[in-house]
Design a protein around this motif. Structure first.
Motif, PDB file in Angstrom:
ATOM      1  N   ARG A 307     -15.279 -54.279 -50.197  1.00 24.81           N
ATOM      2  CA  ARG A 307     -14.290 -55.361 -50.161  1.00 24.81           C
ATOM      3  C   ARG A 307     -12.877 -54.792 -50.054  1.00 24.81           C
ATOM      4  NH1 ARG A 307     -18.312 -57.689 -49.107  1.00 24.81           N
ATOM      5  NH2 ARG A 307     -19.155 -59.578 -50.055  1.00 24.81           N
ATOM      6  N   ILE A 308     -12.712 -53.853 -49.134  1.00 24.15           N
ATOM      7  CA  ILE A 308     -11.381 -53.260 -48.884  1.00 24.15           C
ATOM      8  C   ILE A 308     -11.032 -53.515 -47.415  1.00 24.15           C
ATOM      9  CG2 ILE A 308      -9.973 -51.160 -48.911  1.00 24.15           C
ATOM     10  CD1 ILE A 308     -11.888 -50.051 -51.013  1.00 24.15           C
ATOM     11  N   PRO A 309     -10.495 -54.675 -47.092  1.00 23.32           N
ATOM     12  CA  PRO A 309     -10.185 -54.990 -45.695  1.00 23.32           C
ATOM     13  C   PRO A 309      -8.814 -54.476 -45.248  1.00 23.32           C
ATOM     14  CG  PRO A 309      -9.755 -56.899 -47.053  1.00 23.32           C
ATOM     15  CD  PRO A 309     -10.277 -55.833 -47.977  1.00 23.32           C
ATOM     16  N   ILE A 310      -7.985 -54.034 -46.207  1.00 27.77           N
ATOM     17  CA  ILE A 310      -6.612 -53.631 -45.893  1.00 27.77           C
ATOM     18  C   ILE A 310      -6.339 -52.239 -46.450  1.00 27.77           C
ATOM     19  CG2 ILE A 310      -4.165 -54.181 -46.162  1.00 27.77           C
ATOM     20  CD1 ILE A 310      -5.027 -57.104 -46.666  1.00 27.77           C
ATOM     21  N   ILE A 311      -5.736 -51.403 -45.629  1.00 29.21           N
ATOM     22  CA  ILE A 311      -5.285 -50.081 -46.056  1.00 29.21           C
ATOM     23  C   ILE A 311      -3.806 -49.951 -45.707  1.00 29.21           C
ATOM     24  CG2 ILE A 311      -5.464 -47.595 -45.659  1.00 29.21           C
ATOM     25  CD1 ILE A 311      -7.866 -48.504 -47.102  1.00 29.21           C
ATOM     26  N   ILE A 312      -3.025 -49.462 -46.650  1.00 27.35           N
ATOM     27  CA  ILE A 312      -1.620 -49.160 -46.367  1.00 27.35           C
ATOM     28  C   ILE A 312      -1.509 -47.667 -46.094  1.00 27.35           C
ATOM     29  CG2 ILE A 312       0.754 -49.214 -47.213  1.00 27.35           C
ATOM     30  CD1 ILE A 312      -0.127 -51.365 -49.200  1.00 27.35           C
ATOM     31  N   CYS A 313      -1.015 -47.307 -44.929  1.00 24.99           N
ATOM     32  CA  CYS A 313      -0.739 -45.909 -44.614  1.00 24.99           C
ATOM     33  C   CYS A 313       0.715 -45.619 -44.971  1.00 24.99           C
ATOM     34  CB  CYS A 313      -0.979 -45.626 -43.135  1.00 24.99           C
ATOM     35  SG  CYS A 313      -2.715 -45.682 -42.645  1.00 24.99           S
ATOM     36  N   LYS A 314       0.899 -44.684 -45.887  1.00 24.10           N
ATOM     37  CA  LYS A 314       2.238 -44.277 -46.310  1.00 24.10           C
ATOM     38  C   LYS A 314       2.697 -43.117 -45.423  1.00 24.10           C
ATOM     39  CE  LYS A 314       2.719 -46.980 -49.963  1.00 24.10           C
ATOM     40  NZ  LYS A 314       3.824 -47.947 -50.111  1.00 24.10           N
ATOM     41  N   PRO A 315       3.745 -43.323 -44.625  1.00 23.70           N
ATOM     42  CA  PRO A 315       4.179 -42.261 -43.720  1.00 23.70           C
ATOM     43  C   PRO A 315       5.076 -41.247 -44.423  1.00 23.70           C
ATOM     44  CG  PRO A 315       5.540 -44.195 -43.384  1.00 23.70           C
ATOM     45  CD  PRO A 315       4.517 -44.562 -44.437  1.00 23.70           C
ATOM     46  N   ALA A 316       5.246 -40.107 -43.785  1.00 28.64           N
ATOM     47  CA  ALA A 316       6.256 -39.156 -44.225  1.00 28.64           C
ATOM     48  C   ALA A 316       7.620 -39.835 -44.106  1.00 28.64           C
ATOM     49  CB  ALA A 316       6.202 -37.896 -43.368  1.00 28.64           C
ATOM     50  N   GLU A 317       8.548 -39.439 -44.946  1.00 31.32           N
ATOM     51  CA  GLU A 317       9.848 -40.116 -44.992  1.00 31.32           C
ATOM     52  C   GLU A 317      10.552 -40.120 -43.638  1.00 31.32           C
ATOM     53  OE1 GLU A 317      11.185 -41.967 -47.413  1.00 31.32           O
ATOM     54  OE2 GLU A 317       9.222 -41.689 -48.364  1.00 31.32           O
ATOM     55  N   ARG A 318      10.428 -39.021 -42.908  1.00 32.29           N
ATOM     56  CA  ARG A 318      11.118 -38.947 -41.603  1.00 32.29           C
ATOM     57  C   ARG A 318      10.522 -39.910 -40.579  1.00 32.29           C
ATOM     58  NH1 ARG A 318       8.365 -35.831 -37.813  1.00 32.29           N
ATOM     59  NH2 ARG A 318       6.548 -34.720 -38.623  1.00 32.29           N
ATOM     60  N   CYS A 319       9.340 -40.460 -40.877  1.00 30.57           N
ATOM     61  CA  CYS A 319       8.671 -41.366 -39.940  1.00 30.57           C
ATOM     62  C   CYS A 319       8.796 -42.831 -40.336  1.00 30.57           C
ATOM     63  CB  CYS A 319       7.194 -40.991 -39.831  1.00 30.57           C
ATOM     64  SG  CYS A 319       6.893 -39.342 -39.157  1.00 30.57           S
ATOM     65  N   ARG A 320       9.601 -43.115 -41.352  1.00 33.14           N
ATOM     66  CA  ARG A 320       9.723 -44.509 -41.818  1.00 33.14           C
ATOM     67  C   ARG A 320      10.648 -45.341 -40.930  1.00 33.14           C
ATOM     68  NH1 ARG A 320       7.469 -46.315 -46.185  1.00 33.14           N
ATOM     69  NH2 ARG A 320       6.531 -44.856 -47.677  1.00 33.14           N
ATOM     70  N   ASN A 321      11.656 -44.748 -40.366  1.00 34.56           N
ATOM     71  CA  ASN A 321      12.600 -45.503 -39.532  1.00 34.56           C
ATOM     72  C   ASN A 321      12.133 -45.461 -38.080  1.00 34.56           C
ATOM     73  OD1 ASN A 321      14.352 -46.077 -41.715  1.00 34.56           O
ATOM     74  ND2 ASN A 321      15.221 -44.015 -41.555  1.00 34.56           N
ATOM     75  N   ARG A 322      11.567 -46.558 -37.626  1.00 31.96           N
ATOM     76  CA  ARG A 322      11.021 -46.624 -36.281  1.00 31.96           C
ATOM     77  C   ARG A 322      11.629 -47.805 -35.519  1.00 31.96           C
ATOM     78  NH1 ARG A 322       6.743 -46.057 -39.732  1.00 31.96           N
ATOM     79  NH2 ARG A 322       6.044 -48.214 -39.434  1.00 31.96           N
ATOM     80  N   ILE A 323      11.878 -47.586 -34.268  1.00 27.09           N
ATOM     81  CA  ILE A 323      12.438 -48.645 -33.415  1.00 27.09           C
ATOM     82  C   ILE A 323      11.368 -49.718 -33.178  1.00 27.09           C
ATOM     83  CG2 ILE A 323      13.414 -49.148 -31.142  1.00 27.09           C
ATOM     84  CD1 ILE A 323      14.427 -46.263 -31.068  1.00 27.09           C
ATOM     85  N   ASP A 324      11.767 -50.974 -33.182  1.00 30.16           N
ATOM     86  CA  ASP A 324      10.888 -52.115 -32.869  1.00 30.16           C
ATOM     87  C   ASP A 324       9.749 -52.294 -33.871  1.00 30.16           C
ATOM     88  OD1 ASP A 324      12.327 -52.767 -30.549  1.00 30.16           O
ATOM     89  OD2 ASP A 324      11.214 -51.301 -29.379  1.00 30.16           O
ATOM     90  N   MET A 325       9.964 -51.866 -35.105  1.00 25.92           N
ATOM     91  CA  MET A 325       8.930 -51.994 -36.121  1.00 25.92           C
ATOM     92  C   MET A 325       8.576 -53.467 -36.342  1.00 25.92           C
ATOM     93  SD  MET A 325       8.748 -49.952 -39.717  1.00 25.92           S
ATOM     94  CE  MET A 325      10.517 -50.184 -39.948  1.00 25.92           C
TER      95      MET A 325
END
Length: 346
Positions: A307-325
C-alpha cells in the motif's frame, strides 16, 4: 586528427622496376596500384591491401625499388570524439541501465542528483470517485509525514500509474488479460486486439496501453477486473503537481510510472528503452533520464501489497531549482522520445 602512414612493398623478391602507376587519389582494398617488373622480366600487379585516403606515390615510373621499401603513403582521419563511434541507441541503453542502478542506490539513500534518497508514503487512495477525488487524496497524503521527510520545493513525487487508470474507469473484466493476454501476443495480433478493446472504453486506447494492462483488486461490485492504462499521463502529472501546490504550497515535479517496460514484448512504451520501471508521464522540469531515474528509485520502494502508491524522491540540493517545475510538458499523452529528441542533456 589526421595521421599519415607509409605502406611498404611486401613481396618476397628483392628488387623490382616500376613499370606503371595505375592508381592515385582515394584508394580502397583491392585497387591495383602498380605494375612492377622483377629481375626476370615478370610483371606483377601490386594491389592495395588496406583502405586508405589520398594515395600519394613515393616513387615514379622506371624507379628501381626493393622489397620492404616504402612505396606510398595514405592519410586517415581519426575522430577523437569517442561518442561518434558509438551508436546513439547504445547510449540510450547505457543511460537506461545507469538509471536503474542509480535508482536502486537512491532507494537505499546512497545516490545523488534527482533521487538522492526516497521517502515511502503509505496511504489509501480513493480511486472510485474520479480523478478530482484522487488528486485531492494524493495532495492531502503528505500531511502525515514528519518534518525530516516532509514535502519540500524541488522534490519529485512519483505516483503509481494504476490508481489513475482506475479513477478514469479504464476497467474491463479480468478475462481481457487472462483469456487473451496482450503481453503474450505478437504485435499484429495485439493491434487487432486493440481494435476490439478500444470499443469498450470511453477514452482512446493505444497499443502501449495493452502492455500496461494489469489485474485490479477484486471489486465487491464488479468482480475481478483489469486496468487498461490511464489516459493522457502528461496532463495527469501536471494536474497532480498543480493540486499539490494548491494544497501544500510546494512546487514539485510529478512522475507517473509503471513497473512495465515493454521488454518482454520488445515494444518501447515511450519510444526508448526503459529498464526496471517506465516513467509514463511527467511534468516539464525533468529530463527523460531524470524521469527514468526517479521511476526506478520509486520502483524499489513501492508495491501494491505494501500500500505504497507514492514515493517522494529527495534530490541533491543543487538539483532542487529546476526550470518549468510542475508545468505541463507541452504535449499530451505519454512521454515520447520522438518529441523529446533526447534522453539526457547534450
Amino acid at each position: 586528427m589526421q595521421k599519415t602512414l607509409n605502406l611498404q612493398l611486401g613481396l618476397p623478391k628483392s628488387e623490382f622496376t616500376v613499370k606503371k602507376i595505375l592508381k592515385q587519389g582515394v584508394i580502397k582494398v583491392g585497387d591495383v596500384l602498380l605494375l612492377i617488373e622483377d629481375n626476370n622480366g615478370i610483371v606483377i600487379e601490386y594491389s592495395c591491401p588496406i583502405n586508405g585516403i589520398n594515395f600519394y606515390p613515393l616513387i615514379k615510373e622506371n624507379d628501381r625499388i626493393n622489397s620492404g621499401q616504402s612505396i606510398y603513403t595514405y592519410e586517415i582521419t581519426i575522430d577523437t570524439n569517442v561518442k561518434s563511434y558509438v551508436d546513439d541507441k547504445i547510449w540510450d541503453l547505457a543511460i537506461a541501465t545507469n538509471a536503474v542502478f542509480k535508482g536502486l542506490l537512491g532507494s537505499m539513500g546512497q545516490s545523488g542528483q534527482i533521487a538522492s534518497r526516497t521517502v515511502k508514503l503509505k496511504t489509501e487512495l480513493n480511486v472510485k470517485n474520479g480523478i478530482e477525488r484522487l488528486l485531492d487524496d494524493i495532495s492531502n497524503s503528505f500531511q502525515s509525514l514528519d518534518e525530516n521527510d516532509g514535502l519540500q520545493d524541488g522534490d519529485v513525487v512519483v505516483v503509481a500509474e494504476k490508481p489513475y487508470a482506475v479513477a478514469q474507469n479504464r476497467l474491463l473484466p479480468i478475462k481481457y488479460i487472462y483469456d487473451r493476454d496482450p503481453k503474450k501476443m505478437i504485435e499484429s495480433d495485439r493491434k487487432e486486439y486493440l481494435k476490439e478493446v478500444s470499443l469498450l472504453l470511453d477514452s482512446p486506447m493505444e497499443e502501449e496501453d495493452l502492455i500496461l494492462a494489469d489485474a485490479y483488486t477484486d471489486d465487491p461490485e464488479l468482480g475481478m477486473m483489469c486496468t487498461m492504462g490511464a489516459y493522457n499521463h502528461n496532463l495527469l502529472a501536471h494536474l497532480t503537481a498543480k493540486k499539490i501546490r494548491e494544497k501544500t504550497g510546494k512546487s514539485v515535479d510529478v512522475v507517473i510510472s509503471d513497473t512495465d517496460t515493454g521488454i518482454d514484448v520488445r515494444k518501447m512504451i515511450i519510444g526508448c528503452i526503459t529498464l526496471g520501471a517506465t516513467p509514463i508521464g511527467a511534468t516539464k522540469g525533468l529530463s527523460l533520464y531524470e524521469c527514468m531515474r526517479a521511476a526506478c528509485a520509486a520502483e524499489f520502494g513501492r508495491g501494491s501489497k505494501y500500500r505504497i502508491p507514492i514515493i517522494i524522491c529527495k534530490p541533491a540540493e543543487r538539483c532542487r531549482n529546476r526550470i518549468d517545475m510542475g508545468e505541463h510538458r507541452g504535449y499530451d499523452g505519454k512521454l515520447k522520445y520522438s518529441i523529446e529528441g533526447k534522453i539526457a542533456f547534450d
